[in-house]
Design an enzyme around this catalytic site. Structure first.
Site, PDB file in Angstrom:
ATOM      1  N   THR A   1       0.669  -1.435   0.387  1.00  0.00           N
ATOM      2  CA  THR A   1       0.369   0.159   0.259  1.00  0.00           C
ATOM      3  C   THR A   1       0.473   1.529   0.092  1.00  0.00           C
ATOM      4  O   THR A   1       0.794   2.124  -0.296  1.00  0.00           O
ATOM      5  CB  THR A   1      -0.736   0.229   1.114  1.00  0.00           C
ATOM      6  OG1 THR A   1      -1.607  -0.961   1.530  1.00  0.00           O
ATOM      7  CG2 THR A   1      -1.748   1.229   1.204  1.00  0.00           C
TER       8      THR A   1
ATOM      9  N   TYR B   1      -8.615   0.123  -3.212  1.00  0.00           N
ATOM     10  CA  TYR B   1      -7.125   0.644  -3.842  1.00  0.00           C
ATOM     11  C   TYR B   1      -6.151  -0.539  -4.645  1.00  0.00           C
ATOM     12  O   TYR B   1      -6.503  -1.428  -4.799  1.00  0.00           O
ATOM     13  CB  TYR B   1      -6.155   1.646  -2.833  1.00  0.00           C
ATOM     14  CG  TYR B   1      -5.238   0.735  -1.502  1.00  0.00           C
ATOM     15  CD1 TYR B   1      -6.543   1.235  -0.576  1.00  0.00           C
ATOM     16  CD2 TYR B   1      -4.565   0.622  -2.126  1.00  0.00           C
ATOM     17  CE1 TYR B   1      -6.022   0.750   0.728  1.00  0.00           C
ATOM     18  CE2 TYR B   1      -4.434  -0.220  -1.059  1.00  0.00           C
ATOM     19  CZ  TYR B   1      -4.501   0.137   0.439  1.00  0.00           C
ATOM     20  OH  TYR B   1      -4.698  -0.825   1.573  1.00  0.00           O
TER      21      TYR B   1
ATOM     22  N   SER C   1       1.935  -7.540  -0.640  1.00  0.00           N
ATOM     23  CA  SER C   1       2.570  -8.514   0.137  1.00  0.00           C
ATOM     24  C   SER C   1       1.494 -10.033   0.418  1.00  0.00           C
ATOM     25  O   SER C   1       1.807 -11.312   1.083  1.00  0.00           O
ATOM     26  CB  SER C   1       3.107  -8.005   1.601  1.00  0.00           C
ATOM     27  OG  SER C   1       1.968  -8.145   2.360  1.00  0.00           O
TER      28      SER C   1
ATOM     29  N   THR D   1       1.647  -4.626   4.557  1.00  0.00           N
ATOM     30  CA  THR D   1       1.865  -4.680   5.626  1.00  0.00           C
ATOM     31  C   THR D   1       0.333  -5.805   5.645  1.00  0.00           C
ATOM     32  O   THR D   1       0.696  -6.719   6.744  1.00  0.00           O
ATOM     33  CB  THR D   1       0.816  -3.445   5.786  1.00  0.00           C
ATOM     34  OG1 THR D   1      -0.583  -3.835   5.628  1.00  0.00           O
ATOM     35  CG2 THR D   1       0.757  -2.471   6.485  1.00  0.00           C
ATOM     36  N   ASP D   2       0.383  -6.640   5.164  1.00  0.00           N
ATOM     37  CA  ASP D   2      -0.353  -7.543   5.446  1.00  0.00           C
ATOM     38  C   ASP D   2       0.486  -8.566   5.670  1.00  0.00           C
ATOM     39  O   ASP D   2       0.325 -10.144   6.806  1.00  0.00           O
ATOM     40  CB  ASP D   2      -1.129  -8.648   3.928  1.00  0.00           C
ATOM     41  CG  ASP D   2      -2.282  -8.297   3.687  1.00  0.00           C
ATOM     42  OD1 ASP D   2      -2.762  -7.750   3.036  1.00  0.00           O
ATOM     43  OD2 ASP D   2      -2.578  -6.499   4.548  1.00  0.00           O
TER      44      ASP D   2
ATOM     45  N   LYS E   1       0.287  -6.823  13.030  1.00  0.00           N
ATOM     46  CA  LYS E   1      -0.672  -6.200  12.367  1.00  0.00           C
ATOM     47  C   LYS E   1      -2.217  -6.882  13.244  1.00  0.00           C
ATOM     48  O   LYS E   1      -2.666  -7.613  12.815  1.00  0.00           O
ATOM     49  CB  LYS E   1      -0.969  -6.417  11.015  1.00  0.00           C
ATOM     50  CG  LYS E   1      -1.730  -6.029  10.296  1.00  0.00           C
ATOM     51  CD  LYS E   1      -2.270  -5.944   8.646  1.00  0.00           C
ATOM     52  CE  LYS E   1      -2.939  -4.852   7.692  1.00  0.00           C
ATOM     53  NZ  LYS E   1      -3.293  -5.041   6.353  1.00  0.00           N
TER      54      LYS E   1
ATOM     55  N   GLU F   1      -1.136 -28.139  27.855  1.00  0.00           N
ATOM     56  CA  GLU F   1      -2.081 -29.542  26.738  1.00  0.00           C
ATOM     57  C   GLU F   1      -2.564 -29.690  26.610  1.00  0.00           C
ATOM     58  O   GLU F   1      -2.931 -30.872  26.240  1.00  0.00           O
ATOM     59  CB  GLU F   1      -3.025 -28.149  25.808  1.00  0.00           C
ATOM     60  CG  GLU F   1      -3.712 -27.292  26.894  1.00  0.00           C
ATOM     61  CD  GLU F   1      -5.125 -27.724  28.000  1.00  0.00           C
ATOM     62  OE1 GLU F   1      -4.806 -26.533  28.504  1.00  0.00           O
ATOM     63  OE2 GLU F   1      -5.546 -28.069  27.380  1.00  0.00           O
TER      64      GLU F   1
HETATM   65  N1  DGL Z   1      -2.042  -6.226  -0.353  1.00  0.00           N
HETATM   66  C1  DGL Z   1      -1.881  -5.472   1.003  1.00  0.00           C
HETATM   67  C2  DGL Z   1      -0.116  -5.609   1.038  1.00  0.00           C
HETATM   68  O1  DGL Z   1       0.511  -5.774   0.063  1.00  0.00           O
HETATM   69  C3  DGL Z   1      -1.933  -4.357   1.627  1.00  0.00           C
HETATM   70  C4  DGL Z   1      -2.236  -3.848   2.498  1.00  0.00           C
HETATM   71  C5  DGL Z   1      -0.838  -3.210   2.573  1.00  0.00           C
HETATM   72  O2  DGL Z   1       0.330  -2.889   1.975  1.00  0.00           O
HETATM   73  O3  DGL Z   1      -1.237  -2.235   4.262  1.00  0.00           O
HETATM   74  O4  DGL Z   1       0.269  -5.838   1.981  1.00  0.00           O
END
Ligand code: DGL
Length: 358
Positions: free
Chosen positions: A41, A55, A88, A121-122, A194, A315
């Site tokens: 992103t 987006y 990602s 961020t993923d 995240k 466990e």
């Molecule tokens: N498709 C997600 C990624 O590339 C978008 C999320 C992001 O980068 O914040 O991880």
């Protein structure tokens, strides 16, 4: 004969020369930071200024990312490389090996003082931990992303990138392991995760806590990692072209062993069980895990809960089952550590040591 005009010209030439030499001196003093761009992103774009979801990620190249933040030149001597350009969720083991090798090559150069990696961020937390275990240097490596594309109102990418570069250029970040910097916060690669699908404060280190803040163009550290990382890591990927296949099975009420059995049949060398609670095993799955272990598949008990220690012999009787407990690593990070552990050993006791070391 004294000529006041010529004197004035000489005076201003002298002033310019002194200014340039001071800039040159300052430029010489700036740390050399390489930005490795991978997509996400932070490199995304939307149809309007109010588009903060829906987006397109990974559309803007590294040169435009750098040009969008001219303030970077005040905090570091920056160079950019486009390593890949992906969202990602598509990050793979092969991408990680390429990235780790590039990082290690650059950090071995005396003219590179730190590295920033722009990333979706993923899976940012996963790449950060993989590098925390495979970078062979104490120089700063900082991962950065954005929760909003650069086209959005209050886009967070530019300030996140500025903060990440000044952090990577700082002495304070040396020897702290791979760091994650978003939302004015500094997190350790091992424990950051995240926590929200879309808000700018998504990255947190619940319970164990962030390492510090970036404020007024300066990093402030209040704690540092306690587990081994980077230059102290025993893992070396320099000669690897692939990583052992390790998969994750998720625990939930009424779970069946179908997914587990399919992954083992497909050749998984390790299974991370993301159990309910303290890594509990449903009877329906436990038999499948025991069978997998008998076939030589390494089994790690993690938890879907997200915080706390998965206790060995808590466990489940890990001693008897010859399973490994994940300690506090969440399933996606336990998978990374098990993949790297399996490049060194298949001995479950050695692997349990590794989970208590990193
Ligand atoms: N498709 C997600 C990624 O590339 C978008 C999320 C992001 O980068 O914040 O991880």
């Amino acid at each position: 004969m004294f000529n006041p005009v010529r004197a004035r010209c000489l005076q201003s030439l002298l002033a310019c020369a002194m200014l340039l030499s001071s800039y040159a001196g300052a430029a010489e003093k700036l740390a050399h930071v390489t930005i490795l761009a991978t997509g996400g992103t932070i490199a995304g774009s939307g149809n309007s200024s109010t588009t903060t979801v829906g987006y397109t990620a990974a559309t803007v190249g590294v040169d435009r990312l750098i040009a969008a933040v001219p303030e970077l030149a005040k905090v570091a001597d920056v160079k950019g490389e486009q390593v890949f350009q992906i969202a990602s969720e598509n990050m793979s083991n092969e991408h990680w090996l390429t990235l780790a090798k590039r990082v290690n090559t650059l950090l071995a150069q005396p003219d590179v003082d730190g590295i920033v990696i722009t990333h979706g961020t993923d899976t940012l937390e996963e790449t950060a931990y993989f590098l925390d275990l495979t970078v062979k240097s104490k120089k700063p490596v900082v991962l950065v992303g954005a929760m909003r594309p650069g086209t959005a109102l209050s886009a967070d990418g530019p300030i996140n990138l500025y903060n990440a570069v000044l952090l990577a250029a700082s002495q304070e970040a040396v020897g702290k392991g791979v760091l994650v910097a978003l939302n004015d916060q500094i997190h350790a690669a091992r424990d950051v995760t995240k926590t929200n699908t879309s808000t700018p404060d998504s990255f947190k280190t619940p319970e164990l806590g962030l390492l510090g803040y970036i404020q007024g163009s300066k990093p402030y550290f209040y704690r540092q990692p306690t587990r081994k990382h980077t230059a102290d890591s025993e893992f070396d990927v320099s000669k690897l072209s692939a990583l052992p296949q390790v998969d994750i099975v998720y625990g939930y009420a009424n779970v069946s062993p179908v997914a587990l059995n399919a992954l083992v049949a497909a050749g998984a060398k390790g299974i991370i069980h993301a159990g309910v609670g303290d890594g509990s095993l449903a009877t329906s799955v436990k038999a499948g895990l025991v069978e997998a272990r008998k076939k030589g598949v390494l089994i790690v008990r993690s938890s879907r809960v997200g915080q706390g220690i998965v206790a060995r012999n808590g466990e489940a009787n890990d001693d008897e089952l010859d399973f490994v407990a994940s300690d506090t690593l969440n399933p996606q990070k336990a998978r990374i550590l098990l993949m790297l552990a399996l490049t060194k050993t298949n001995d479950s006791k050695q692997i349990q040591r590794i989970f208590y070391t990193y």
